[in-house]
Design a protein around this motif. Structure first.
Motif, PDB file in Angstrom:
ATOM      1  N   SER A 115       1.235  -1.142  -0.120  1.00  0.00           N
ATOM      2  CA  SER A 115      -0.010  -0.150  -0.166  1.00  0.00           C
ATOM      3  C   SER A 115       1.166   1.222  -0.337  1.00  0.00           C
ATOM      4  O   SER A 115       0.791   2.469  -0.898  1.00  0.00           O
ATOM      5  CB  SER A 115      -0.783  -0.762   0.761  1.00  0.00           C
ATOM      6  OG  SER A 115      -2.119  -0.873   1.467  1.00  0.00           O
ATOM      7  N   ASP A 166      -4.134  -6.623  -7.244  1.00  0.00           N
ATOM      8  CA  ASP A 166      -3.959  -8.175  -6.660  1.00  0.00           C
ATOM      9  C   ASP A 166      -3.166  -8.156  -6.068  1.00  0.00           C
ATOM     10  O   ASP A 166      -2.225  -9.044  -5.194  1.00  0.00           O
ATOM     11  CB  ASP A 166      -4.657  -9.348  -7.081  1.00  0.00           C
ATOM     12  CG  ASP A 166      -3.819  -9.026  -8.348  1.00  0.00           C
ATOM     13  OD1 ASP A 166      -2.833  -9.924  -8.922  1.00  0.00           O
ATOM     14  OD2 ASP A 166      -4.939  -8.832  -9.225  1.00  0.00           O
ATOM     15  N   ILE A 168      -1.246  -6.383  -4.611  1.00  0.00           N
ATOM     16  CA  ILE A 168      -0.642  -5.298  -3.403  1.00  0.00           C
ATOM     17  C   ILE A 168      -0.548  -6.470  -2.429  1.00  0.00           C
ATOM     18  O   ILE A 168       0.417  -6.423  -1.234  1.00  0.00           O
ATOM     19  CB  ILE A 168      -1.474  -4.542  -2.956  1.00  0.00           C
ATOM     20  CG1 ILE A 168      -1.726  -2.754  -3.932  1.00  0.00           C
ATOM     21  CG2 ILE A 168      -1.975  -4.058  -1.615  1.00  0.00           C
ATOM     22  CD1 ILE A 168      -2.675  -1.990  -3.268  1.00  0.00           C
ATOM     23  N   ASP A 170      -1.469  -8.865   0.909  1.00  0.00           N
ATOM     24  CA  ASP A 170      -1.363  -8.845   1.603  1.00  0.00           C
ATOM     25  C   ASP A 170      -1.980  -7.683   2.757  1.00  0.00           C
ATOM     26  O   ASP A 170      -2.618  -7.031   3.352  1.00  0.00           O
ATOM     27  CB  ASP A 170      -1.074  -9.969   3.348  1.00  0.00           C
ATOM     28  CG  ASP A 170      -0.912 -11.438   2.772  1.00  0.00           C
ATOM     29  OD1 ASP A 170      -2.233 -11.500   2.540  1.00  0.00           O
ATOM     30  OD2 ASP A 170      -0.356 -11.588   2.720  1.00  0.00           O
ATOM     31  N   ASP A 171      -1.082  -6.649   2.156  1.00  0.00           N
ATOM     32  CA  ASP A 171      -1.260  -4.658   3.062  1.00  0.00           C
ATOM     33  C   ASP A 171      -2.194  -4.304   2.035  1.00  0.00           C
ATOM     34  O   ASP A 171      -1.829  -3.220   1.109  1.00  0.00           O
ATOM     35  CB  ASP A 171       0.628  -4.610   1.732  1.00  0.00           C
ATOM     36  CG  ASP A 171       0.700  -3.595   3.057  1.00  0.00           C
ATOM     37  OD1 ASP A 171      -0.830  -3.026   3.641  1.00  0.00           O
ATOM     38  OD2 ASP A 171       1.162  -2.179   2.201  1.00  0.00           O
ATOM     39  N   ASP A 172      -3.210  -4.092   2.818  1.00  0.00           N
ATOM     40  CA  ASP A 172      -4.559  -3.729   2.527  1.00  0.00           C
ATOM     41  C   ASP A 172      -4.687  -2.438   3.263  1.00  0.00           C
ATOM     42  O   ASP A 172      -5.968  -2.126   2.630  1.00  0.00           O
ATOM     43  CB  ASP A 172      -5.828  -4.792   2.500  1.00  0.00           C
ATOM     44  CG  ASP A 172      -6.113  -5.234   3.720  1.00  0.00           C
ATOM     45  OD1 ASP A 172      -5.463  -4.740   4.913  1.00  0.00           O
ATOM     46  OD2 ASP A 172      -6.882  -6.153   4.092  1.00  0.00           O
ATOM     47  N   LEU A 175      -6.664  -0.518   0.449  1.00  0.00           N
ATOM     48  CA  LEU A 175      -7.769  -0.493  -0.196  1.00  0.00           C
ATOM     49  C   LEU A 175      -8.903  -0.546   0.711  1.00  0.00           C
ATOM     50  O   LEU A 175      -9.946  -0.454   0.618  1.00  0.00           O
ATOM     51  CB  LEU A 175      -7.677  -1.935  -0.663  1.00  0.00           C
ATOM     52  CG  LEU A 175      -6.372  -2.320  -1.343  1.00  0.00           C
ATOM     53  CD1 LEU A 175      -6.506  -4.044  -1.417  1.00  0.00           C
ATOM     54  CD2 LEU A 175      -6.474  -1.550  -2.793  1.00  0.00           C
ATOM     55  N   TYR A 176      -8.526  -0.250   2.393  1.00  0.00           N
ATOM     56  CA  TYR A 176      -9.828  -0.226   2.895  1.00  0.00           C
ATOM     57  C   TYR A 176     -10.167   1.468   3.328  1.00  0.00           C
ATOM     58  O   TYR A 176     -11.060   2.132   3.172  1.00  0.00           O
ATOM     59  CB  TYR A 176      -9.063  -0.720   4.470  1.00  0.00           C
ATOM     60  CG  TYR A 176      -9.920  -0.148   5.397  1.00  0.00           C
ATOM     61  CD1 TYR A 176     -11.342  -0.451   6.094  1.00  0.00           C
ATOM     62  CD2 TYR A 176      -9.464   0.472   6.554  1.00  0.00           C
ATOM     63  CE1 TYR A 176     -12.056  -0.210   6.756  1.00  0.00           C
ATOM     64  CE2 TYR A 176     -10.064   1.254   7.470  1.00  0.00           C
ATOM     65  CZ  TYR A 176     -11.367   0.748   7.534  1.00  0.00           C
ATOM     66  OH  TYR A 176     -12.383   0.933   8.702  1.00  0.00           O
ATOM     67  N   SER A 198      -8.700  -7.120 -11.115  1.00  0.00           N
ATOM     68  CA  SER A 198      -7.927  -8.069 -10.416  1.00  0.00           C
ATOM     69  C   SER A 198      -8.129  -9.327 -11.702  1.00  0.00           C
ATOM     70  O   SER A 198      -8.936  -9.525 -11.844  1.00  0.00           O
ATOM     71  CB  SER A 198      -8.232  -8.357  -9.467  1.00  0.00           C
ATOM     72  OG  SER A 198      -7.009  -9.778  -9.089  1.00  0.00           O
ATOM     73  N   LEU A 207     -10.041 -11.424   0.602  1.00  0.00           N
ATOM     74  CA  LEU A 207      -9.998 -10.187   1.049  1.00  0.00           C
ATOM     75  C   LEU A 207     -10.685  -9.715   2.696  1.00  0.00           C
ATOM     76  O   LEU A 207     -11.193 -10.812   2.728  1.00  0.00           O
ATOM     77  CB  LEU A 207     -10.596  -8.996   0.206  1.00  0.00           C
ATOM     78  CG  LEU A 207      -9.973  -8.286  -1.346  1.00  0.00           C
ATOM     79  CD1 LEU A 207     -10.821  -8.342  -1.944  1.00  0.00           C
ATOM     80  CD2 LEU A 207      -8.714  -7.406  -0.828  1.00  0.00           C
ATOM     81  N   VAL A 211     -12.438  -4.391   3.749  1.00  0.00           N
ATOM     82  CA  VAL A 211     -11.720  -4.668   2.348  1.00  0.00           C
ATOM     83  C   VAL A 211     -13.451  -4.674   1.586  1.00  0.00           C
ATOM     84  O   VAL A 211     -13.303  -3.485   0.500  1.00  0.00           O
ATOM     85  CB  VAL A 211     -10.370  -4.927   2.196  1.00  0.00           C
ATOM     86  CG1 VAL A 211     -10.486  -4.467   0.883  1.00  0.00           C
ATOM     87  CG2 VAL A 211      -9.229  -4.255   3.142  1.00  0.00           C
TER      88      VAL A 211
END
Length: 427
Positions: A115, A166, A168, A170-172, A175-176, A198, A207, A211
């Motif tokens: 992110s 996609d 990104i 696990d570092d979301d 996206l949140y 994606s 996700l 998110v």
């Protein structure tokens, strides 16, 4: 100088407009996608009407029209808003800003995107060239603060399109926060809409609920094209890109069938195949694209796809593949795990001598090697000689991979190909 005097000219010309066969070409009409276009148009309607934007998540295999449909609707939205603004009072004019980010372009040395890196990319899209920030040296929160400050300096609606979101992983964080940035209070002057695109079906499933609630307000699945739809798309492109007598129905049918069979119904693969076939026909002095030209083009593209896939691997997997390439060239494959590890260790020591980082343990290397087997690059043979003879694994390239492809991948990865003699390696 005439074309006849140039070594770069061919005796025949089959392509009249090559740009139509480029990946970044946006056709004036999107074929065979009426169902998803209706859904997708509804996502953009609130923006046209000056209302809060929707967030959307698009998913489907590569080459099925996600990016093309997005570009097509973006261009139409911008043009329609511009026409609308010409005929309404100032207070009713719609302000639209678009930020398009391909998340794959912000991968770090270990082939991961965060992110943080994507936020840096958004900042630099919004800033002049001389005022951009680097991808290192800032605390994550500082980068997010800068990003929201830049976004808040705009007006109206800001649509952030995150292609290959996609990457990104696990570092979301982004996206949140980004779809909820106005609710959270990070921006006041604008409304932010996010479009995530994606190729990975599983990314959506993985996700976090928070998110999904923010990003997946509208979900649009792009299914693979069937052979008939690929034929319709290719025929439309060929009509604009090639001279009328350069191709026939067999050309279209074979290109479509191969793309359907070998690339999961990818229009991108079909269009690439048509272009390469035309180039090969020109090089051979043929006034018509014939099946042998298409077959050769298919082989060329398959070779290139393998190289691209190898380039996408992390450094440890690249070093294992290089070790196998040298073992293969020395006639030492299939090779036991211990021998592969010895060769891999020599490769790592050659490439990482300055950094001081050593090779992984045999177990650590084997974990990466197992992934290469799963990806189809390496074939593993289980040997079992019974109670007295023991059990072991031997490894070699799969039928689709050659040492030359690994070498090409290294050079495409900006890594020097260092020749190594591994003939003295023993199990």
């Amino acid at each position: 100088m005439s074309d006849a005097d140039s070594i770069f000219a061919d005796d025949v010309e089959l392509i009249k407009n090559a740009t139509v066969l480029e990946e970044d070409h946006t056709p004036k009409q999107i074929l065979c996608r009426d169902d998803v276009l209706d859904q997708y148009t509804s996502v953009f309607k609130p923006v046209y009407k000056g209302r809060p934007p929707q967030n959307a998540f698009l998913y489907g295999d590569t080459g099925v029209g996600k990016t093309a449909a997005t570009k097509y609707l973006r261009e139409n939205l911008e043009q329609d808003i511009e026409r609308k603004n010409e005929n309404v009072p100032k207070e009713e004019k719609v302000a639209l800003n678009l930020v398009w980010i391909n998340c794959e372009n912000f991968t770090t040395g270990d082939h991961k995107t965060s992110s943080y890196q994507v936020a840096v990319g958004i900042v630099n899209r919004l800033r002049n060239k001389g005022n951009r920030i680097t991808g290192t040296g800032y605390a994550p929160q500082d980068v997010y603060d800068i990003m929201y400050e830049e976004l808040n300096s705009l007006e109206g609606t800001v649509l952030v399109i995150l292609d290959e979101v996609d990457k990104i992983g696990d570092d979301d964080t982004l996206l949140y926060e980004l779809p909820r940035s106005r609710d959270i209070g990070y921006v006041e002057n604008i409304r932010v809409g996010v479009i995530g695109i994606s190729n990975d079906y599983t990314f959506r499933k993985n996700l976090s609920p928070k998110v999904k609630d923010s990003l997946c307000e509208t979900e649009i699945k792009f299914s693979a094209y069937d052979a008939e739809e690929l034929s319709d798309i290719l025929r439309a492109r060929a009509d604009k890109a090639l001279y009328d007598d350069a191709y026939d129905q067999e050309t279209i049918s074979l290109c479509s069938a191969l793309a359907y069979q070998e690339a999961s119904g990818s229009a991108r693969r079909a269009i690439r195949l048509l272009r390469r076939s035309a180039e090969i026909a020109e090089e051979n002095g043929s006034d018509l694209i014939r099946p042998p030209h298409i077959r050769q083009a298919d082989n060329d593209l398959e070779y290139g796809n393998i190289v691209e896939s190898i380039v996408d691997q992390d450094d440890e997997k690249l070093y294992i593949l290089k070790a196998l390439a040298h073992l293969d060239s020395a006639g030492l494959t299939p090779a036991r795990t211990r021998k592969v590890h010895t060769a891999y260790s020599q490769v790592v020591q050659t490439y990482k001598s300055e950094s001081g980082r050593g090779p992984l343990t045999q177990r650590g290397m084997f974990n990466h090697l197992s992934k290469l087997v799963m990806f189809g690059f390496v074939h593993t043979i289980d040997r079992n000689k019974g109670v007295g003879g023991g059990q072991w694994n031997e490894h070699e390239f799969s039928d689709d991979v050659t040492p030359q492809q690994v070498k090409d991948a290294f050079e495409n990865h900006n890594l020097e190909w260092i020749e190594m003699d591994l003939r003295g390696i023993h199990d």
